[in-house]
Design a protein around this motif. Structure first.
Motif, short mmCIF file in Angstrom:
data_model
loop_
_atom_site.label_atom_id
_atom_site.label_comp_id
_atom_site.label_asym_id
_atom_site.label_seq_id
_atom_site.Cartn_x
_atom_site.Cartn_y
_atom_site.Cartn_z
N LEU A 1 0.82 -1.22 0.00
CA LEU A 1 0.00 0.00 0.00
C LEU A 1 0.86 1.27 0.00
O LEU A 1 0.48 2.26 -0.63
N ASP A 2 2.00 1.23 0.67
CA ASP A 2 2.90 2.40 0.63
C ASP A 2 3.32 2.71 -0.80
O ASP A 2 3.49 3.87 -1.17
N LEU A 3 3.47 1.67 -1.61
CA LEU A 3 3.88 1.88 -3.01
C LEU A 3 2.78 2.54 -3.84
O LEU A 3 3.05 3.07 -4.91
N LEU A 4 1.55 2.51 -3.34
CA LEU A 4 0.43 3.13 -4.05
C LEU A 4 0.14 4.55 -3.60
O LEU A 4 -0.70 5.22 -4.20
N LYS A 5 0.79 5.01 -2.56
CA LYS A 5 0.50 6.35 -2.05
C LYS A 5 0.85 7.40 -3.09
O LYS A 5 1.87 7.29 -3.78
N PRO A 6 0.00 8.43 -3.19
CA PRO A 6 0.20 9.45 -4.23
C PRO A 6 1.53 10.19 -4.15
O PRO A 6 2.06 10.60 -5.17
N LYS A 7 2.10 10.35 -2.95
CA LYS A 7 3.36 11.09 -2.81
C LYS A 7 4.57 10.28 -3.26
O LYS A 7 5.66 10.81 -3.34
N TYR A 8 4.37 9.00 -3.55
CA TYR A 8 5.49 8.13 -3.89
C TYR A 8 5.31 7.61 -5.31
O TYR A 8 4.23 7.18 -5.69
N THR A 9 6.36 7.64 -6.11
CA THR A 9 6.29 7.13 -7.47
C THR A 9 7.01 5.79 -7.52
O THR A 9 8.24 5.72 -7.52
N ALA A 10 6.22 4.72 -7.53
CA ALA A 10 6.79 3.37 -7.56
C ALA A 10 6.83 2.86 -8.99
O ALA A 10 6.04 3.28 -9.84
N ASP A 11 7.74 1.95 -9.25
CA ASP A 11 7.79 1.27 -10.53
C ASP A 11 6.59 0.33 -10.59
O ASP A 11 6.48 -0.61 -9.80
N LYS A 12 5.67 0.59 -11.49
CA LYS A 12 4.40 -0.17 -11.56
C LYS A 12 4.64 -1.65 -11.86
O LYS A 12 3.92 -2.50 -11.36
N GLU A 13 5.65 -1.96 -12.66
CA GLU A 13 5.94 -3.36 -12.96
C GLU A 13 6.41 -4.10 -11.72
O GLU A 13 6.00 -5.23 -11.47
N GLN A 14 7.28 -3.46 -10.93
CA GLN A 14 7.74 -4.07 -9.68
C GLN A 14 6.58 -4.24 -8.71
O GLN A 14 6.46 -5.28 -8.06
N PHE A 15 5.74 -3.22 -8.62
CA PHE A 15 4.58 -3.31 -7.73
C PHE A 15 3.67 -4.45 -8.15
O PHE A 15 3.26 -5.26 -7.31
N PHE A 16 3.36 -4.52 -9.43
CA PHE A 16 2.46 -5.56 -9.94
C PHE A 16 3.04 -6.95 -9.70
O PHE A 16 2.34 -7.86 -9.27
N ALA A 17 4.33 -7.12 -9.96
CA ALA A 17 4.99 -8.42 -9.74
C ALA A 17 4.97 -8.79 -8.25
O ALA A 17 4.71 -9.95 -7.90
N ALA A 18 5.22 -7.81 -7.37
CA ALA A 18 5.21 -8.09 -5.92
C ALA A 18 3.81 -8.43 -5.45
O ALA A 18 3.62 -9.35 -4.65
#
Length: 194
Positions: free
Chosen positions: A141-158
């Motif tokens: 969920l931290d990776l989805l927070k608006p203030k943080y730009t996560a790599d979507k592929e890494q997020f999806f794989a995790a």
């Protein structure tokens, strides 16, 4: 058994020793200086000594230097075995009011949060040490927070790895989503993967 031998025994068991460990065991800190002078141990940094400085866990060192911090984001994914390679940038979350310049100087990307204590779990490391890491549900969920730009592929794989694991806890994930007001962000991913 002499104090030197006790300290060396602790070092053999844990791979390192801190001045706090010495004090907790009722031993004199002066013995550390004597052992260092005899070249039996090396000072890694203030308050931390080891027999072999090459084997010291850098995550433990960072946790020791920043005890109020929690490993988070991609760093937590890696430490929880949901990301294959070590992240290029280490992330730790700190409470509001923390001087982030110290963390940046230690090559940590600091994240400041008012909810630092939510979802912490200890992770055992080599030598009997442990570090503070956010649970996988909080990390996702931290990776989805608006203030943080996560790599979507890494997020999806995790997230996919998490949903396929035996340790998944969907109610906990949804509780964290409600707590952090991220239900609308996580729901589309869950609908696709479940």
């Amino acid at each position: 058994m002499s104090q030197k031998k006790k300290i060396l025994r602790i070092l053999e068991e844990h791979g390192l020793i801190t001045t706090k460990m010495v004090t907790e065991n009722g031993l004199s800190r002066r013995i550390l200086s004597q052992l260092e002078d005899q070249k039996l141990i090396s000072r890694i940094e203030r308050g931390i000594y080891a027999m072999n400085s090459e084997c010291v866990d850098r995550y433990f060192l960072l946790q020791y230097r920043f005890p109020q911090g929690v490993f988070s984001h991609e760093t937590a994914l890696h430490l929880l075995d949901h990301l294959d390679q070590e992240p290029q940038q280490l992330h730790m979350t700190f409470p509001v009011g923390f001087n982030s310049l110290r963390a940046k100087n230690a090559e940590i990307q600091p994240i400041i949060s008012k909810d630092v204590t939510v979802g912490i779990r200890p992770v055992s490391r080599s030598g009997g040490t442990s570090i503070h890491v956010y649970e996988i549900e909080r990390t996702l969920l931290d990776l989805l927070k608006p203030k943080y730009t996560a790599d979507k592929e890494q997020f999806f794989a995790a997230l996919k790895h998490y949903l396929c694991s035996d340790q998944k806890d969907i109610p906990k994930l949804l509780n964290y989503a409600r707590l952090f007001n991220l239900e609308s962000k996580i729901q589309p991913y869950l609908e696709v993967l479940l």
